[in-house]
Design a protein around this motif. Structure first.
Motif, PDB file in Angstrom:
ATOM      1  N   UNK A 247     -36.225   6.513 -34.569  1.00 25.52           N
ATOM      2  CA  UNK A 247     -35.356   7.321 -35.419  1.00 25.52           C
ATOM      3  C   UNK A 247     -34.623   8.333 -34.545  1.00 25.52           C
ATOM      4  N   UNK A 248     -33.493   8.790 -35.016  1.00 25.83           N
ATOM      5  CA  UNK A 248     -32.768   9.828 -34.283  1.00 25.83           C
ATOM      6  C   UNK A 248     -33.661  11.062 -34.213  1.00 25.83           C
ATOM      7  N   UNK A 249     -33.826  11.554 -32.993  1.00 23.55           N
ATOM      8  CA  UNK A 249     -34.710  12.683 -32.759  1.00 23.55           C
ATOM      9  C   UNK A 249     -36.052  12.279 -32.183  1.00 23.55           C
ATOM     10  N   UNK A 347     -33.677   9.974 -28.612  1.00 27.11           N
ATOM     11  CA  UNK A 347     -32.566   9.292 -29.270  1.00 27.11           C
ATOM     12  C   UNK A 347     -31.746  10.368 -29.979  1.00 27.11           C
ATOM     13  N   UNK A 348     -30.457  10.474 -29.628  1.00 22.06           N
ATOM     14  CA  UNK A 348     -29.660  11.568 -30.166  1.00 22.06           C
ATOM     15  C   UNK A 348     -28.660  11.119 -31.230  1.00 22.06           C
ATOM     16  N   UNK A 415     -41.006  14.015 -46.284  1.00 20.89           N
ATOM     17  CA  UNK A 415     -39.574  13.990 -46.557  1.00 20.89           C
ATOM     18  C   UNK A 415     -38.780  14.216 -45.270  1.00 20.89           C
ATOM     19  N   UNK A 416     -37.805  13.387 -45.016  1.00 19.84           N
ATOM     20  CA  UNK A 416     -36.963  13.517 -43.820  1.00 19.84           C
ATOM     21  C   UNK A 416     -35.804  14.467 -44.086  1.00 19.84           C
ATOM     22  N   UNK A 417     -35.337  15.065 -43.015  1.00 22.15           N
ATOM     23  CA  UNK A 417     -34.177  15.946 -43.111  1.00 22.15           C
ATOM     24  C   UNK A 417     -32.980  15.268 -42.446  1.00 22.15           C
ATOM     25  N   UNK A 418     -31.807  15.546 -43.013  1.00 24.36           N
ATOM     26  CA  UNK A 418     -30.592  14.890 -42.551  1.00 24.36           C
ATOM     27  C   UNK A 418     -29.465  15.898 -42.364  1.00 24.36           C
ATOM     28  N   UNK A 419     -28.481  15.477 -41.581  1.00 18.96           N
ATOM     29  CA  UNK A 419     -27.257  16.249 -41.376  1.00 18.96           C
ATOM     30  C   UNK A 419     -26.125  15.471 -42.031  1.00 18.96           C
ATOM     31  N   UNK A 420     -25.302  16.131 -42.845  1.00 14.38           N
ATOM     32  CA  UNK A 420     -24.186  15.467 -43.508  1.00 14.38           C
ATOM     33  C   UNK A 420     -23.051  15.268 -42.502  1.00 14.38           C
ATOM     34  N   UNK A 421     -22.745  14.028 -42.233  1.00 14.29           N
ATOM     35  CA  UNK A 421     -21.672  13.680 -41.301  1.00 14.29           C
ATOM     36  C   UNK A 421     -20.324  13.708 -42.011  1.00 14.29           C
ATOM     37  N   UNK A 422     -20.277  13.188 -43.204  1.00  9.79           N
ATOM     38  CA  UNK A 422     -19.102  13.230 -44.075  1.00  9.79           C
ATOM     39  C   UNK A 422     -19.614  13.093 -45.502  1.00  9.79           C
ATOM     40  N   UNK A 430     -31.839  15.955 -35.788  1.00  9.13           N
ATOM     41  CA  UNK A 430     -32.611  16.172 -34.578  1.00  9.13           C
ATOM     42  C   UNK A 430     -33.633  17.273 -34.839  1.00  9.13           C
ATOM     43  N   UNK A 431     -34.641  17.328 -33.991  1.00  7.76           N
ATOM     44  CA  UNK A 431     -35.668  18.358 -34.153  1.00  7.76           C
ATOM     45  C   UNK A 431     -35.101  19.758 -33.946  1.00  7.76           C
ATOM     46  N   UNK A 432     -33.985  19.848 -33.228  1.00  8.96           N
ATOM     47  CA  UNK A 432     -33.366  21.147 -32.959  1.00  8.96           C
ATOM     48  C   UNK A 432     -32.399  21.567 -34.062  1.00  8.96           C
ATOM     49  N   UNK A 433     -32.188  20.703 -35.059  1.00 10.70           N
ATOM     50  CA  UNK A 433     -31.267  20.984 -36.150  1.00 10.70           C
ATOM     51  C   UNK A 433     -32.038  21.335 -37.429  1.00 10.70           C
TER      52      UNK A 433
END
Length: 552
Positions: A247-249, A347-348, A415-422, A430-433
């Motif tokens: 997975x990313x991160x 994995x970024x 529960x996973x966390x996500x970043x909205x790309x669009x 990522x773990x830093x986000x």
């Protein structure tokens, strides 16, 4: 061929001649005399493994003379003396190998010759290392100036003709680093070979020599996330194989194991470089550890020592960009048979679903010890894949797209966390986000989440749960999670391919999620009648209560 064996051969031949003497007159039986112009040959065989092709040149330098009386047609004592070109050098550096009459002593004659596959890790205090030490130092002495004969190979062997009787130092070098089958991969050490008189059928003849090439072929073995499951190909002990899902991160671990070549000490260049060029979707952690592996399998931690120099973001021997480069000091690692390098990367956010994230490692080394410009490169790659889910949110029955539905994605209760790309598109954070657990469908009822791991550490498919936290306006929220299973496809070697079973597009599975409208009663329906009756009863109850209070 060991000098000792050849010496025994000459002694046996002399005995045969003595036995053939006629009466007591000292007259030998008829035999063809060995001419001073008689020559023989040295053949170096087994230049490569079966089926491989190489392009080499062999050169012979005379280091031992054979005392042979051409008038009496017999060898003399001492049978072997050091050639005049190196006599002084032997006296100064290996006095135990030379007698008062410049003879080759038993200490040298008794040394075993090491043929065939060789590696470094030859300790000078070992018996097999003594002949290697002598040849290494002799090769570096500068005393081997005159080439007695040379030849290029034909097939898997090379034969040098026209050699006078004697002992020879034979040097084998690659003619180029152009790759055919195995050309340029082998590093050859010098061998000793002897062209000597041999008594056959009552006559002395020149006995041609055949010696097995002393060679090493370094290899590169790269693996990813090593583990024991037979359902996963980590690339261990396999060239250009090895893959995983992540997975990313996620942190991905790599291991490199390389063979150390056996260079002669007179090599002009003994460069030995290990490098890695990472895909832009990998972030290097700069956490390299290095071990020297001995022939018995024991290891020595070389991390941070002067055995190598680490350089980041530089060029390899071919002027290609690499993420890191380890330049080894050969003399500091020659005692080891292998080098083991471990490191990791994350994995970024640049990971693309279904597209291989390639990690390209290389071993580069000088394949011609006598020409510093020649080198060969042995690469080995591994791959990582991420996957995704596409949700189509629709109304039950009408299939109308439903916007504004909110979900969260879980696995094993987490529960996973996500970043909205669009709008409607989310990647794993990522773990830093900071990220968010909330995933919202767009105006067309679409939701895309990506950067997901496809299989566990045993290669088993992974199932995720879509949990609806808010339904679109006018619709009921789902009462139970929706399972979405990712099943990565593997090839015959059990390498992942980037595809999923039942995918809608490469690396994605699609899921239709339906919502139903609420069950509130319509106007004029039975529900209205029920509410009307209840209203009348409540009013009647109120009137009766008021009347009872007045009577009181």
């Amino acid at each position: 061929m060991p000098v000792e064996q050849l010496r025994k051969g000459i002694v046996a031949a002399v005995a045969i001649v003595t036995a053939a003497t006629v009466g007591g007159l000292g007259i030998t039986s008829a035999a063809s005399a060995l001419e001073e112009t008689s020559t023989g040959s040295i053949t170096v065989s087994n230049l490569a493994d079966s089926g491989e092709s190489v392009d080499v040149t062999a050169k012979a330098y005379k280091i031992i003379d054979v005392n042979y009386d051409y008038d009496t047609d017999q060898p003399e004592t001492p049978e072997f003396t050091w050639n005049f070109a190196i006599t002084g050098w032997v006296k100064s550096n290996f006095p135990e190998y030379i007698g008062a009459d410049n003879s080759v002593t038993g200490e040298y004659e008794g040394l075993p010759n090491v043929e065939g596959e060789t590696t470094s890790g030859i300790a000078n205090n070992e018996t097999t290392g003594e002949i290697a030490e002598f040849f290494d130092k002799l090769g570096a002495s500068g005393k081997l100036a005159t080439v007695a004969g040379s030849a290029k190979n034909t097939g898997n062997s090379v034969t040098i003709n026209g050699l006078a009787i004697g002992g020879y130092y034979v040097e084998v070098t690659n003619n180029s680093d152009e790759s055919t089958t195995a050309n340029g991969l082998y590093v050859y050490r010098a061998v000793d070979a002897n062209v000597l008189p041999k008594y056959v059928d009552k006559q002395w003849v020149v006995d041609n020599a055949t010696i097995v090439a002393k060679r090493s072929k370094p290899s590169m073995d790269k693996s990813i996330n090593e583990r024991t499951s037979s359902e996963i190909n980590t690339g261990l002990d396999k060239r250009d194989q090895g893959s995983d899902t992540a997975y990313i991160g996620e942190n991905v671990k790599f291991d490199l194991r390389t063979d150390v070549p056996a260079y002669p000490s007179n090599a002009i260049s003994k460069s030995y470089w290990i490098s890695d060029a990472m895909d832009e979707a990998l972030t290097f952690n700069d956490d390299i550890t290095v071990e020297g592996v001995k022939a018995d399998g024991s290891t020595v931690d070389l991390t941070g020592t002067d055995a190598y120099v680490k350089i980041l973001n530089t060029k390899d021997m071919g002027d290609h960009d690499v993420t890191f480069l380890l330049k080894f000091d050969y003399d500091k690692i020659r005692a080891y048979s292998k080098i083991h390098v471990s490191y990791s990367a994350i994995v970024n956010e640049k990971a693309v679903v279904g597209t291989a994230i390639v990690n390209h490692a290389e071993l580069q080394y000088n394949n011609n010890p006598y020409n510093g410009n020649d080198y060969t490169t042995i690469p080995d790659d591994t791959k990582v894949y991420v996957f995704g889910i596409k949700v189509n949110k629709i109304a039950a029955g009408t299939k109308t797209p439903l916007s504004g539905a909110e979900f969260k994605l879980q696995r094993n209760g987490e529960t996973s966390k996500f970043v909205e790309v669009s709008t409607g598109v989310y990647r794993k954070a990522l773990n830093t986000e900071t990220g968010s657990e909330t995933l919202v469908t767009d105006a067309n009822g679409k939701l895309t989440v990506y950067g997901l791991k496809g299989a566990d550490d045993d290669g088993n498919q992974l199932t995720y749960q879509l949990v609806e936290t808010k339904a679109p306006g006018g619709y009921n929220k789902l009462g139970a999670p929706i399972d979405v299973t990712l099943t990565p496809i593997q090839d015959e070697a059990k390498d992942y391919t980037g595809h999923l079973e039942g995918e809608s597009e490469i690396g994605y599975v699609a899921k239709d999620v339906e919502n139903k409208t609420g069950k509130l009663p319509k106007t004029g329906g039975i529900g209205t009648i029920v509410f009307s009756v209840l209203g009348v009863l409540m009013i009647a109850g109120g009137v009766m209560l008021a009347a009872s209070r007045k009577k009181a």
